[in-house]
Scaffold this active site. Structure first.
Site, PDB file in Angstrom:
ATOM      1  N   HIS A  41     -61.903 124.073 -65.369  1.00  0.00           N
ATOM      2  CA  HIS A  41     -61.627 122.638 -65.339  1.00  0.00           C
ATOM      3  C   HIS A  41     -60.341 122.417 -64.546  1.00  0.00           C
ATOM      4  O   HIS A  41     -59.399 123.187 -64.668  1.00  0.00           O
ATOM      5  CB  HIS A  41     -61.459 122.109 -66.766  1.00  0.00           C
ATOM      6  CG  HIS A  41     -61.467 120.615 -66.834  1.00  0.00           C
ATOM      7  ND1 HIS A  41     -62.612 119.901 -67.078  1.00  0.00           N
ATOM      8  CD2 HIS A  41     -60.484 119.708 -66.669  1.00  0.00           C
ATOM      9  CE1 HIS A  41     -62.332 118.610 -67.061  1.00  0.00           C
ATOM     10  NE2 HIS A  41     -61.043 118.466 -66.819  1.00  0.00           N
ATOM     11  N   ASP A  46     -64.331 110.418 -75.326  1.00  0.00           N
ATOM     12  CA  ASP A  46     -63.616 110.640 -74.067  1.00  0.00           C
ATOM     13  C   ASP A  46     -64.204 109.791 -72.950  1.00  0.00           C
ATOM     14  O   ASP A  46     -63.472 109.224 -72.148  1.00  0.00           O
ATOM     15  CB  ASP A  46     -63.630 112.122 -73.671  1.00  0.00           C
ATOM     16  CG  ASP A  46     -62.836 112.342 -72.384  1.00  0.00           C
ATOM     17  OD1 ASP A  46     -61.619 112.056 -72.396  1.00  0.00           O
ATOM     18  OD2 ASP A  46     -63.420 112.736 -71.365  1.00  0.00           O
ATOM     19  N   ARG A  66     -58.524 104.482 -69.563  1.00  0.00           N
ATOM     20  CA  ARG A  66     -57.247 105.018 -69.049  1.00  0.00           C
ATOM     21  C   ARG A  66     -57.180 104.846 -67.537  1.00  0.00           C
ATOM     22  O   ARG A  66     -56.129 104.532 -66.974  1.00  0.00           O
ATOM     23  CB  ARG A  66     -57.119 106.515 -69.401  1.00  0.00           C
ATOM     24  CG  ARG A  66     -56.785 106.776 -70.848  1.00  0.00           C
ATOM     25  CD  ARG A  66     -56.972 108.248 -71.187  1.00  0.00           C
ATOM     26  NE  ARG A  66     -56.149 109.123 -70.388  1.00  0.00           N
ATOM     27  CZ  ARG A  66     -56.513 110.359 -70.016  1.00  0.00           C
ATOM     28  NH1 ARG A  66     -57.674 110.866 -70.386  1.00  0.00           N
ATOM     29  NH2 ARG A  66     -55.715 111.091 -69.284  1.00  0.00           N
ATOM     30  N   SER A 105     -58.452 115.082 -73.822  1.00  0.00           N
ATOM     31  CA  SER A 105     -59.616 114.793 -72.991  1.00  0.00           C
ATOM     32  C   SER A 105     -60.252 116.092 -72.474  1.00  0.00           C
ATOM     33  O   SER A 105     -61.460 116.305 -72.595  1.00  0.00           O
ATOM     34  CB  SER A 105     -59.159 113.898 -71.826  1.00  0.00           C
ATOM     35  OG  SER A 105     -60.102 113.879 -70.804  1.00  0.00           O
ATOM     36  N   LYS A 164     -63.801 118.119 -74.262  1.00  0.00           N
ATOM     37  CA  LYS A 164     -64.998 118.281 -73.430  1.00  0.00           C
ATOM     38  C   LYS A 164     -65.371 119.751 -73.290  1.00  0.00           C
ATOM     39  O   LYS A 164     -66.531 120.127 -73.361  1.00  0.00           O
ATOM     40  CB  LYS A 164     -64.762 117.692 -72.039  1.00  0.00           C
ATOM     41  CG  LYS A 164     -64.907 116.189 -72.018  1.00  0.00           C
ATOM     42  CD  LYS A 164     -64.815 115.641 -70.615  1.00  0.00           C
ATOM     43  CE  LYS A 164     -63.496 115.927 -69.974  1.00  0.00           C
ATOM     44  NZ  LYS A 164     -62.812 114.821 -69.368  1.00  0.00           N
TER      45      LYS A 164
HETATM   46  N1  URA Z   1     -59.195 115.673 -66.437  1.00  0.00           N
HETATM   47  C1  URA Z   1     -59.802 115.270 -67.578  1.00  0.00           C
HETATM   48  O1  URA Z   1     -60.917 115.654 -67.876  1.00  0.00           O
HETATM   49  N2  URA Z   1     -59.157 114.447 -68.376  1.00  0.00           N
HETATM   50  C2  URA Z   1     -57.942 113.990 -68.103  1.00  0.00           C
HETATM   51  O2  URA Z   1     -57.427 113.242 -68.881  1.00  0.00           O
HETATM   52  C3  URA Z   1     -57.314 114.403 -66.908  1.00  0.00           C
HETATM   53  C4  URA Z   1     -57.960 115.257 -66.084  1.00  0.00           C
END
Ligand code: URA
Length: 424
Positions: free
Chosen positions: A82, A161, A168, A183, A187
């Site tokens: 990620h 999220d 956001r 966040s 995930k």
């Molecule tokens: N990537 C994400 O998945 N969430 C965030 O808040 C920032 C970057």
């Protein structure tokens, strides 16, 4: 319990309880609390932060707000990557097929653009026909069949999220470290993977601006992962200039394709090899160096690109029809010297302003527009030589604002390393 008291408590730097956080998330999801109220709480969190305890509780509430994916029907250790987001970050497009080409199964879910940063899903959707919204069973079946799939969050995965991320994005509350940690980790935990590699970007073009913020965020994400029995490696990388040369959706896909053909920019290749080596070494339980050797071989022998074509084909995309705007302008340098700085965030914002990103959740993206850098930091440029190409759609751009993104001096500055370090 009511939302006003909760907002006021956070404004007064109080620590919210599990019940209070759950009350907000549940009632926002079912519509009893509206966008304005949650925006206000998010802003209070942005300003006053969250305690570790609040971060752990909120991650758990997010994680349990929807479905969790069971990847047990896919063989082997499942590793995911990620990125915290940057400008020109097309890493996932290269990494997924490359890692899968070594025999590691990659079941990857990605997001849309956030703030001034681009999103992998938008990039993929610039490939005509490419389907990012596979049903869960279709997604798993594809990974079992070809070893890779790249989709937007399927089904009801972390709906908390999904809704709060979009809010956001349009309320200036993207940069909060606790909200980023919650966040990302909710995930990743819901996506069912065993091990997680995080590309934690810092610099002008990243959500995180300083090494000390990166250390704080990296530490909390590793702790959250470990709490759930998952190994997490955070690779802290430089985002002080755009990654590679391309910024903008179709242009970035083209650059990813070049990289998969072992013909991409050095910084992108190096980053992909670093992140990929952690992924492959964790999945196969081999050394970092052995993993890297496998990746280099598969870039050279065409297997990585072949896997990409297989993936695009399975998801109904046709790269032959990938288009960039024909309205192209070449911007020349006004002086001779070393390119010492390229303001990544500003370039990202400019791409958004000409239609390459979103200001509102429902905005459409023009995939064909963007920038192609002809010079990177450290390069020497002559007066009148091309600095950057601009691919425009129907919106205008002030070229001086683009030129202002480049700092050109007589003397070169010291090079910044691409990888600062690793937190595990
Ligand atoms: N990537 C994400 O998945 N969430 C965030 O808040 C920032 C970057």
């Amino acid at each position: 319990m009511n939302i006003i008291d909760i907002i006021n408590k956070k404004e007064a730097k109080g620590e919210l309880t599990n019940e209070e956080l759950k009350y907000v998330v549940d009632n926002y999801l079912n519509g009893n609390i509206d966008d304005a109220q949650v925006s206000s709480l998010l802003m209070a969190i942005c300003i006053n932060g969250m305690t570790d305890n609040e971060i752990f509780e909120l991650t758990d509430i997010f994680l349990n707000s929807g479905d969790k994916i069971d990847l047990s029907t896919i063989d082997g250790i499942k590793v995911d990557k990620h990125s915290t987001g940057g400008i020109g970050d097309k890493t996932t497009l290269v990494l997924v097929p490359l890692v899968a080409s070594t025999g590691v199964n990659v079941a990857k879910m990605s997001g849309k653009s956030l703030g001034f940063t681009g999103g992998t899903i938008d990039k993929l959707e610039s490939i005509p026909g490419f389907k990012t919204d596979l049903e869960l069973e279709e997604f798993l079946c594809q990974v079992r069949k070809i070893g890779a799939a790249l989709v937007s969050q399927t089904g009801n995965l972390v709906p908390a999220d999904k809704k709060i991320y979009s809010l956001r994005d349009v309320t200036g509350t993207v940069e909060s470290l606790p909200l980023i940690a919650v966040s990302i980790m909710s995930k990743k935990l819901a996506s069912g993977v065993d091990k997680i590699v995080i590309d934690l970007k810092i610099g002008d073009g990243a959500l995180i601006k300083t090494i000390s913020e990166a250390k704080t965020l990296g530490r909390i994400m590793v702790e959250i992962g470990n709490h759930y029995g998952k190994e997490v490696v955070c690779v802290v990388t430089n985002m002080n200039e755009p990654l590679g040369h391309a910024i903008g959706n179709s242009l970035e896909v083209m650059e990813a394709i070049d990289t998969l053909k072992d013909n991409g920019p050095d910084d992108l290749k190096k980053l992909v090899l670093t992140l990929g080596s952690y992924m492959v070494s964790m999945a196969k339980n081999i050394s970092y160096n052995d993993a890297q050797k496998e990746l280099i071989v598969n870039l050279k022998n065409g297997l990585a690109y072949k896997k990409f074509l297989e993936l695009v084909n399975m998801q109904h995309g046709s790269i032959e029809n990938l288009k960039v705007s024909s309205k192209v302008f070449s911007l020349k340098s006004k002086k001779t010297g070393f390119v010492n700085e390229i303001k990544a965030q500003r370039l990202g914002e400019l791409v958004r302003s000409i239609g390459g990103g979103r200001y509102h959740k429902e905005d459409n993206i023009n995939y064909e527009i963007g920038f192609l850098l002809n010079k990177k930091v450290g390069d020497y440029v002559l007066e009148d030589e091309e600095l950057i190409k601009i691919y425009l759609g129907d919106k205008d751009i002030n070229v001086n604002e683009v030129l202002d993104c480049f700092k050109i001096d007589i003397e070169p500055v010291k090079e910044i390393p691409l990888v600062y370090g690793v937190i595990k």
